[in-house]
Write a protein that holds these residues in place. Structure first.
Motif, PDB file in Angstrom:
ATOM      1  N   UNK A  59      -8.941  -7.732   8.259  1.00  0.00           N
ATOM      2  CA  UNK A  59      -8.639  -6.334   8.586  1.00  0.00           C
ATOM      3  C   UNK A  59      -9.502  -5.406   7.742  1.00  0.00           C
ATOM      4  N   UNK A  60      -9.699  -5.753   6.467  1.00  0.00           N
ATOM      5  CA  UNK A  60     -10.594  -4.979   5.610  1.00  0.00           C
ATOM      6  C   UNK A  60     -12.026  -5.085   6.112  1.00  0.00           C
ATOM      7  N   UNK A  61     -12.420  -6.267   6.566  1.00  0.00           N
ATOM      8  CA  UNK A  61     -13.766  -6.457   7.109  1.00  0.00           C
ATOM      9  C   UNK A  61     -13.975  -5.573   8.339  1.00  0.00           C
ATOM     10  N   UNK A 148      -8.753   5.997   7.753  1.00  0.00           N
ATOM     11  CA  UNK A 148      -7.560   6.821   7.971  1.00  0.00           C
ATOM     12  C   UNK A 148      -6.373   5.939   8.340  1.00  0.00           C
ATOM     13  N   UNK A 149      -5.183   6.402   7.960  1.00  0.00           N
ATOM     14  CA  UNK A 149      -3.969   5.684   8.311  1.00  0.00           C
ATOM     15  C   UNK A 149      -3.239   6.434   9.424  1.00  0.00           C
ATOM     16  N   UNK A 150      -2.494   5.707  10.248  1.00  0.00           N
ATOM     17  CA  UNK A 150      -1.728   6.365  11.315  1.00  0.00           C
ATOM     18  C   UNK A 150      -0.657   7.288  10.746  1.00  0.00           C
ATOM     19  N   UNK A 277      -4.219   0.994  15.229  1.00  0.00           N
ATOM     20  CA  UNK A 277      -5.006   2.077  14.619  1.00  0.00           C
ATOM     21  C   UNK A 277      -5.506   1.712  13.225  1.00  0.00           C
ATOM     22  N   UNK A 278      -5.770   0.434  13.018  1.00  0.00           N
ATOM     23  CA  UNK A 278      -6.448   0.001  11.800  1.00  0.00           C
ATOM     24  C   UNK A 278      -7.926   0.325  11.924  1.00  0.00           C
ATOM     25  N   UNK A 279      -8.466   0.127  13.120  1.00  0.00           N
ATOM     26  CA  UNK A 279      -9.802   0.639  13.459  1.00  0.00           C
ATOM     27  C   UNK A 279      -9.655   1.476  14.718  1.00  0.00           C
ATOM     28  N   UNK A 280     -10.640   2.315  14.957  1.00  0.00           N
ATOM     29  CA  UNK A 280     -10.539   3.245  16.090  1.00  0.00           C
ATOM     30  C   UNK A 280     -11.751   3.206  17.007  1.00  0.00           C
TER      31      UNK A 280
END
Length: 299
Positions: A59-61, A148-150, A277-280
């Motif tokens: 997820x960080x990647x 950004x966080x949701x 929404x971890x990536x957009x």
């Protein structure tokens, strides 16, 4: 004299042969840095290239790739597991079911934690509980500082288990090994073992948590060295495999090479990351290894 490459890898059965010198990366001097727990290495790696070679949560990647951070993913799976056991309630909590969690507050160390990504994806796919249907209470922000966080994510400075026991959370996401050390925590899914067996039958793979990455500068300037590290990681994994397979989760998930199974696993994780929404932005499993293919390639 060459400068050693710093390496942050957790001490697993399959990394130990490399870390103890049984397996050697030819032509490269490696300096192993112990980071415990290993997730403390993730932010330094994606924020300032704190290590030359590093274990990194997927997820960080994903967020690092989206943000253009200079890391190159190697197709080496270092850690993974099923996560049906990774969400817990307190002493049965009136025997909540996943469908009961809508509108409630759930705890997770960070919204972008990979264990949380897999748990939320499983809850959405199997029980129809979307990530947006609950409030996520976290103790940490994302490793990629610009991510950004949701709007349904909150931060707390209290321990999640304390909030759970006080009735301020309905469930917490926590790795099974950690949850087992907290008396009173019980699996949200009492049939978690059957659920994970069914998941494996349906998908054919075990969820991946961590891959190996290197600084892009090394891949660009020293592809032979990175190729030697990649080859050494392969050899270390092979050295740890039992002569007779025992069918453990570790044996099933630890792998190397850009395989159809690896790509399928990552495509599911990417879908979850988009939904949560971890990536957009759009991302494909093939893009994750584009720089590896460009600079390093299979040995």
């Amino acid at each position: 004299m060459t400068i050693p490459w710093t390496v942050a890898l957790r001490d697993y059965e399959h990394t130990r042969p490399l870390k103890d010198g049984t397996v050697v990366a030819e032509g490269v001097d490696l300096e192993f840095v112990e980071v415990e727990p290993i997730h403390r290495a993730f932010a330094p790696m994606v924020r300032e290239g704190g290590y030359d070679v590093c274990e990194l949560a997927i997820a960080t990647l994903f967020q690092a790739i989206e943000a253009g951070r200079p890391v190159v993913a190697l197709p080496v799976v270092l850690h993974g597991n099923f996560h049906h056991r990774s969400i817990s309630i307190w002493n049965g909590e009136g025997r909540l079911s996943p469908e009961d969690l809508a509108g409630r507050r759930l705890g997770v160390r960070a919204h972008s934690q990979t264990t949380g990504l897999w748990v939320r994806g499983m809850l959405a796919d199997t029980y129809g509980l979307r990530s947006q249907d609950v409030t996520w209470v976290t103790t940490e922000g994302p490793h990629v500082a610009s991510a950004d966080e949701p709007v349904n994510v909150e931060r707390t400075d209290r321990k999640l288990v304390d909030l759970l026991t006080a009735g301020e959370l309905s469930a917490v996401v926590m790795g099974a090994r950690s949850a087992d050390h907290v008396p009173g925590l019980e699996p949200l899914l009492p049939d978690w073992k059957a659920r994970q067996d069914q998941y494996h039958q349906e998908h054919g793979w075990v969820p991946i948590n961590h891959l190996a990455v290197v600084r892009r500068e090394l891949a660009e300037a020293h592809p032979d060295g990175v190729r030697a590290v990649y080859r050494a990681l392969q050899q270390s994994i092979d050295a740890a495999r039992p002569e007779v397979p025992t069918g453990t989760t570790r044996e099933m998930v630890i792998q190397y090479g850009v395989t159809d199974s690896l790509l399928a696993t990552l495509e599911t994780a990417i879908r979850y990351a988009r939904e949560q929404e971890i990536i957009r932005t759009d991302l494909s499993a093939e893009k994750i290894f584009a720089d590896f293919e460009k600079y390093v390639g299979e040995p």
